[in-house]
Design a protein around this motif. Structure first.
Motif, short mmCIF file in Angstrom:
data_model
loop_
_atom_site.label_atom_id
_atom_site.label_comp_id
_atom_site.label_asym_id
_atom_site.label_seq_id
_atom_site.Cartn_x
_atom_site.Cartn_y
_atom_site.Cartn_z
N THR A 11 33.59 21.98 43.35
CA THR A 11 32.29 21.34 43.84
C THR A 11 31.54 22.69 44.66
O THR A 11 30.35 22.44 45.18
CB THR A 11 32.51 20.36 45.12
OG1 THR A 11 33.50 20.93 46.02
CG2 THR A 11 33.08 19.05 44.50
N THR A 38 39.37 18.35 44.94
CA THR A 38 38.31 18.14 45.92
C THR A 38 38.97 17.79 47.05
O THR A 38 39.99 16.92 47.09
CB THR A 38 37.04 17.60 45.39
OG1 THR A 38 36.36 17.42 46.82
CG2 THR A 38 37.45 16.20 45.05
N SER A 39 38.71 18.14 48.44
CA SER A 39 38.99 17.34 49.56
C SER A 39 38.40 16.14 49.89
O SER A 39 38.68 15.45 50.42
CB SER A 39 39.06 18.32 50.72
OG SER A 39 37.63 18.43 50.90
#
Ligand code: NAP
Length: 310
Positions: A11, A38-39
């Motif tokens: 991202t 992604t977190s």
């Protein structure tokens, strides 16, 4: 069958570049299936990515989530997020690499940087994001897994995000860039969003050839005065260079002292040794020659990302 390519930072700037590059390269697109990590799978960026690739939750600070995210993966592109601190940064890469070995991942591509502490013979100690990545690179090299590295030059994007690099308006209406180093210093520039994928793509296309190699990834070296001349031409404004003391430079940045000290040391190192060390010119020439695609010039970057001097 496609090999799963797990991309950290998908991202963000460099990871996003890798994703876009692979999606747009017919050969790599056939060979690799992207898994963006992604977190925060609910962020707007993650949602947009989900329209194009598989998006999986994986928090660099949570080992269990990474174990799940890296299951079934063939190749990992690993980068670290800024501002985590050197120990955390090193440990994140170590964890990712250890899990990759445990999960029989075949190849790691890590976004590294040179150790300024080592290259300066111990003189500079505060450019920790560089040193932490170099230490992590060394760790990966000691593991039973194939690996290659991209050591990214200074991002052209910094001219929008690092206010101390952008020209400031002087009292007489002219514009000025003021740093504590010679205007002759050489800066390796990369359009990170557009071109990181071209270096990583070269490795993905020929992983055996580049096993163990490092791409010192930049279009080329620009001197500071050359960069200022290019910015002047692009903006139509007269921009001067002013050499100031390092105390003045530090004060002008208006950022936390730990970061200001880091930039002071980093620029001094650039002046004395060069961003990639004494062989930098050769290393960058090799990397740009072997990149998979033509690299953007600083002029081209400013055409698509105009500097607004008003
Ligand atoms: N600026 C330069 O000139 C320059 C030059 C060479 C190297 N670098 C290095 O480049 C790195 C920054 O790269 P960038 O600009 O591409 O980053 P960026 O655009 O700021 O993006 C950061 C990425 O890290 C991910 N991330 C953050 N925390 C995470 C977590 N806990 N778990 C999983 N992912 C996480 C974010 O994904 P989510 O938010 O979706 O989780 C995001 O994709 C830094 O390490 C810096 O030292 C910078």
């Amino acid at each position: 069958m496609s090999k799963i390519l797990a991309v950290f930072g998908a991202t963000g700037q460099q990871g996003g570049s890798v994703v876009n590059y692979v999606l747009n390269d017919s050969e790599l697109f056939q060979q690799y299936k992207i898994r963006a990590i992604t977190s925060n799978i609910d962020s707007e960026r993650a949602k947009r990515l989900k329209e194009k690739v598989e998006v999986v939750h994986g928090d660099m600070l949570n080992r269990a989530s990474l174990e799940t995210a890296l299951t079934g993966v063939h190749t990992v592109f690993a980068m670290t997020a800024p501002s985590l601190g050197p120990e955390v940064e090193y440990n994140i890469v170590k964890t990712i690499a250890d899990i990759a070995v445990e999960k029989d991942v075949e190849y790691i591509i890590f976004s590294t940087l040179p150790s300024i502490h080592e290259l300066s013979g111990g003189k500079y100690t505060k450019v920790t994001p560089f040193d932490a990545k170099a230490k992590a690179e060394r760790y990966i090299r000691g593991l039973p897994i194939k690996s290659a590295f991209c050591s990214l030059g200074s991002f052209m994007e910094n001219f929008q995000s690092e206010t101390f690099l952008a020209p400031r308006k002087a009292d007489d209406g002219t514009w000025v860039v003021a740093l504590h180093v010679s205007p002759k210093i050489q800066w390796p520039l990369i359009n990170a969003v557009r071109d990181t994928g071209k270096f990583v793509g070269a490795i993905l296309a020929e992983p055996e050839k580049y096993n163990g190699k490092t791409f010192c990834a930049a279009t080329k070296f620009y001197s500071l005065e050359e960069m200022i001349a290019i910015m002047s031409k692009a903006t139509g404004k007269t921009i001067f260079y002013e050499r100031i003391s390092h105390e003045e430079f530090k004060k002008s940045m208006a950022i936390p002292e730990i970061l200001a000290d880091m930039f002071v040391e980093m620029l001094a190192f650039l002046e004395e040794t060069g961003y990639f060390g004494p062989d930098g010119e050769k290393l960058v020439a090799w990397a740009s020659k072997n990149a998979r695609g033509r690299l953007s010039t600083f002029e081209e970057y400013l055409e698509t990302h105009p500097l607004r001097l008003e």
